[in-house]
Motif scaffolding. Sequence first.
Motif, PDB file in Angstrom:
ATOM      1  N   MET A  59       6.847 -85.078  -0.710  1.00 40.81           N
ATOM      2  CA  MET A  59       7.267 -84.007  -1.614  1.00 40.81           C
ATOM      3  C   MET A  59       7.292 -82.653  -0.898  1.00 40.81           C
ATOM      4  N   VAL A  60       6.270 -82.398  -0.096  1.00 40.73           N
ATOM      5  CA  VAL A  60       6.232 -81.133   0.640  1.00 40.73           C
ATOM      6  C   VAL A  60       7.326 -81.095   1.697  1.00 40.73           C
ATOM      7  N   ALA A  61       7.614 -82.233   2.319  1.00 41.82           N
ATOM      8  CA  ALA A  61       8.702 -82.278   3.308  1.00 41.82           C
ATOM      9  C   ALA A  61      10.030 -81.930   2.654  1.00 41.82           C
ATOM     10  N   GLY A  62      10.248 -82.440   1.452  1.00 41.29           N
ATOM     11  CA  GLY A  62      11.509 -82.159   0.769  1.00 41.29           C
ATOM     12  C   GLY A  62      11.608 -80.729   0.297  1.00 41.29           C
ATOM     13  N   ARG A  63      10.510 -80.184  -0.205  1.00 40.12           N
ATOM     14  CA  ARG A  63      10.564 -78.828  -0.757  1.00 40.12           C
ATOM     15  C   ARG A  63      10.315 -77.755   0.298  1.00 40.12           C
ATOM     16  N   VAL A  64       9.199 -77.891   1.028  1.00 44.64           N
ATOM     17  CA  VAL A  64       8.790 -76.846   1.961  1.00 44.64           C
ATOM     18  C   VAL A  64       9.527 -76.966   3.289  1.00 44.64           C
ATOM     19  N   GLY A  65       9.654 -78.206   3.792  1.00 48.22           N
ATOM     20  CA  GLY A  65      10.326 -78.381   5.077  1.00 48.22           C
ATOM     21  C   GLY A  65      11.744 -77.852   5.063  1.00 48.22           C
ATOM     22  N   LEU A  74       6.591 -66.522  13.684  1.00 53.72           N
ATOM     23  CA  LEU A  74       7.249 -67.328  12.660  1.00 53.72           C
ATOM     24  C   LEU A  74       6.680 -68.735  12.540  1.00 53.72           C
ATOM     25  N   VAL A  75       6.393 -69.365  13.668  1.00 52.28           N
ATOM     26  CA  VAL A  75       6.013 -70.782  13.659  1.00 52.28           C
ATOM     27  C   VAL A  75       4.528 -70.965  13.392  1.00 52.28           C
ATOM     28  N   ILE A 118       3.380 -82.269  11.181  1.00 50.86           N
ATOM     29  CA  ILE A 118       4.709 -82.865  11.384  1.00 50.86           C
ATOM     30  C   ILE A 118       5.768 -82.095  10.606  1.00 50.86           C
ATOM     31  N   ILE A 119       5.495 -81.814   9.340  1.00 49.35           N
ATOM     32  CA  ILE A 119       6.482 -81.143   8.490  1.00 49.35           C
ATOM     33  C   ILE A 119       6.803 -79.753   9.011  1.00 49.35           C
ATOM     34  N   SER A 120       5.776 -78.968   9.287  1.00 55.60           N
ATOM     35  CA  SER A 120       6.000 -77.573   9.680  1.00 55.60           C
ATOM     36  C   SER A 120       6.660 -77.470  11.048  1.00 55.60           C
ATOM     37  N   ILE A 121       6.217 -78.266  12.009  1.00 58.78           N
ATOM     38  CA  ILE A 121       6.784 -78.171  13.350  1.00 58.78           C
ATOM     39  C   ILE A 121       8.222 -78.691  13.363  1.00 58.78           C
ATOM     40  N   THR A 122       8.489 -79.773  12.634  1.00 57.01           N
ATOM     41  CA  THR A 122       9.862 -80.277  12.560  1.00 57.01           C
ATOM     42  C   THR A 122      10.794 -79.245  11.941  1.00 57.01           C
ATOM     43  N   ALA A 123      10.355 -78.615  10.852  1.00 56.75           N
ATOM     44  CA  ALA A 123      11.187 -77.609  10.187  1.00 56.75           C
ATOM     45  C   ALA A 123      11.423 -76.411  11.093  1.00 56.75           C
ATOM     46  N   CYS A 124      10.377 -75.955  11.763  1.00 52.84           N
ATOM     47  CA  CYS A 124      10.531 -74.804  12.654  1.00 52.84           C
ATOM     48  C   CYS A 124      11.404 -75.145  13.854  1.00 52.84           C
ATOM     49  N   TYR A 125      11.286 -76.352  14.368  1.00 48.52           N
ATOM     50  CA  TYR A 125      12.105 -76.749  15.518  1.00 48.52           C
ATOM     51  C   TYR A 125      13.586 -76.707  15.167  1.00 48.52           C
ATOM     52  N   TYR A 126      13.951 -77.341  14.073  1.00 50.35           N
ATOM     53  CA  TYR A 126      15.362 -77.350  13.695  1.00 50.35           C
ATOM     54  C   TYR A 126      15.833 -75.957  13.277  1.00 50.35           C
ATOM     55  N   GLY A 127      14.951 -75.168  12.668  1.00 50.12           N
ATOM     56  CA  GLY A 127      15.337 -73.814  12.313  1.00 50.12           C
ATOM     57  C   GLY A 127      15.622 -72.962  13.532  1.00 50.12           C
ATOM     58  N   LEU A 128      14.763 -73.045  14.550  1.00 49.54           N
ATOM     59  CA  LEU A 128      14.947 -72.253  15.757  1.00 49.54           C
ATOM     60  C   LEU A 128      16.163 -72.701  16.563  1.00 49.54           C
TER      61      LEU A 128
END
Length: 270
Positions: A106-112, A142-143, A219-229
């Motif tokens: 759920m957090v991956a879908g919403r926050v990620g 940011l990260v 996993i969620i935060s680093i994956t989201a930041c990686y693709y964002g950057l």
Amino acid sequence: MPGFLGTLNDAAKAKVLTVQEFATLAWNALRFIFARPFYGGDVVQQMDAIGVQSLGIVLLTGFFTGMVLALQSSVQLQTFGATPYIGRLITGSMIRELGPVLAGLMVAGRVGSGIAAQIGSMRVTEQIDALNTLGTDPIKKLVTPRVLASLIMLPMLTIISDMVGIFGGNVIATLYVKLPTGFYWRTVWEQIASDGFVFRFIPNDFIQGLVKPFVFGGIISITACYYGLNTTGGTEGVGVSTTRTVVLASILILIVDYFITQLLLAFLSA
């Protein structure tokens, strides 16, 4: 044939480079947690965005998961005359697996997706380049706050999901299966105590249930930041990064969950 092999070689190198960049980003984000300057305000803001604002979806998911689990298991347990064990089944399932995994998804879908979209928008509008120009490290600014907030808040969300799921199971056990509430909660405690304790005070089930969301948060935060950057291509690229974040984070959660479970079972049974 040589052209095909060359294309395959380039694709393999690109994947290895992606893994290397991902690991480097994770290392720098974790390393900067202990380095000055500390962006405490950003961490608190991200804790609110990741934890508090995700509370509603986690509550709904946990509650109805516990209810569905109780309803389905009651049908099967009734066949063997084992409906009194419904509390133990729900407690073990929610604390060990369903609570951490569902909260993570759920957090991956919403926050990620939100993190990837936010940082991706900053990338395509050159705001991250402006941070570099001002001498501010984008990873630390940011990260790191997002990673730290995820590591703190996801275990808390998982605890809430577990409690609400067990309570949802109690609702069905009381109204549908007609088990006394006191008996249900007694079996809940019996399940928690049955697998033993670490250091005489910490139930083994709690260790399994809290180690996983800690890893899932990273996993969620680093994956989201990686693709964002690494977003390119304007607003269309932001949408692509968001989609890739949710897909990869969800897949990694399910894969890593298996290996963590294997390691914990081997450790706790040793």
